[in-house]
Design an enzyme around this catalytic site. Structure first.
Site, PDB file in Angstrom:
ATOM      1  N   GLU A   1       0.809  -1.220   0.000  1.00 46.39           N
ATOM      2  CA  GLU A   1       0.000   0.000   0.000  1.00 46.39           C
ATOM      3  C   GLU A   1       0.844   1.273   0.000  1.00 46.39           C
ATOM      4  OE1 GLU A   1      -3.122   0.554  -0.430  1.00 46.39           O
ATOM      5  OE2 GLU A   1      -3.824  -1.513  -0.456  1.00 46.39           O
ATOM      6  N   THR A   2       1.838   1.347   0.860  1.00 47.79           N
ATOM      7  CA  THR A   2       2.541   2.630   1.038  1.00 47.79           C
ATOM      8  C   THR A   2       4.051   2.507   1.166  1.00 47.79           C
ATOM      9  OG1 THR A   2       2.315   2.562   3.458  1.00 47.79           O
ATOM     10  CG2 THR A   2       0.536   3.636   2.218  1.00 47.79           C
TER      11      THR A   2
END
Length: 315
Positions: free
Chosen positions: A108-109
């Site tokens: 995700e990040t």
């Protein structure tokens, strides 16, 4: 650029805003609070451009290398080592395999390295009032953002995220933030943007709440490269096949595995450069798609989680 037929007319936008204001007043916000909130929001054409050209539109052989890299694996191992106690506690409390928690935050990040550059309020406003295919959904998320900001004292002016309005280490949209975030370090605040401990616990809780089965199989490769006509690739629907419906003398598991053939299952399609591969997706694979509906995303998460698990065990 986005197709012009998905953009509502000015009159429609005014009517939708009136409905939004009325709904927020029913939720307990004053006219001034709603007005101040909407005044912060701006239309962003880059949001429309991004949602109409998602990465998940790529074939698997181009999609997979974006996420499964040595750099992400190295960063993931460092994150796991740094937060090993928190990850172990979350895995135990919520009965979720630790490598899945670490994989999600990495996909995700990049472990908080890339949380998004779009103002969250702009993204949700743009999609809620200017993107007809999913406008209703995103207006609800915009409404949830106003409530969330009040509940958690979030600074909407400086809150950045994805083009779809997801934020923090685990990229939770506002409704998911409100429903699944946990205060895992017990400091009185659910902070998914600045606190990796809360993020770890919240990702684990999200998977727990959606039915993850710790230690259970996720997905297995099949021997075939061509499906018979009576079998269909999974396209986001609820699981309606059982394993017994899929396996046959012509379609077998690439590696022998002791499976309950009555359990729910799906067929996952991975388009390679030279052929198409098919995998058997089980309940845990479906749970990953509750985080992101794309089967390519779920496969990337699964494969990355296995890389992490193997590398972490060798340390």
């Amino acid at each position: 650029m986005a197709d012009s037929n998905i953009i509502p007319q000015d009159g429609d936008i005014s009517a939708l805003k009136a409905q939004f204001i009325a709904s927020q007043k029913q939720a307990g916000f004053s006219d001034q609070e709603i007005g101040n909130f909407l005044d912060k929001a701006n239309y962003n054409q880059k949001v429309i451009d991004a949602i109409t050209t998602p990465w998940e539109a790529k074939p698997w052989h181009l999609y997979q290398p974006i996420f499964l890299t040595d750099k992400r694996l190295e960063k993931g191992l460092t994150f796991w080592q740094t937060h090993h106690e928190t990850i172990a506690n979350a895995a135990q409390q919520f009965q979720v395999d630790p490598e899945i928690i670490v994989a999600i935050i990495g996909i995700e990040t990049f472990y908080g390295g890339y949380m998004g550059t779009y103002p969250v309020i702009d993204a949700l406003y743009t999609l809620g009032f200017h993107y007809t295919p999913r406008a209703t959904f995103f207006r609800k998320e915009l409404a949830n953002l106003q409530t969330l900001a009040k509940e958690e004292q979030l600074d909407v002016d400086n809150l950045k995220g994805s083009y779809a309005g997801a934020m923090g280490y685990g990229q939770f949209i506002p409704s998911s933030y409100r429903h699944y975030a946990v205060d895992f370090d017990h400091d009185g605040k659910r902070d998914l943007v600045g606190n990796p401990i809360d993020a770890i616990g919240s990702v684990a809780n999200y998977f727990h709440q959606h039915g993850w089965q710790k230690g259970a199989l996720v997905t297995l490769p099949l021997t075939t490269h061509q499906l018979p006509e009576h079998l269909k690739v999974w396209k986001g629907e609820k699981l309606h096949y059982q394993v017994a419906d899929i396996l046959s003398p012509d379609i077998a598991l690439a590696k022998n595995s002791d499976l309950d053939i009555s359990q729910p299952a799906m067929i996952v399609e991975l388009v390679q450069a030279e052929q198409t591969d098919y995998w058997l997706g089980l309940k845990n694979f479906y749970v990953i798609t509750r985080y992101n509906r794309s089967p390519l995303y779920a496969m990337a998460v699964y494969q990355f989680s296995q890389q992490l698990k193997d590398a972490y065990a060798k340390q």
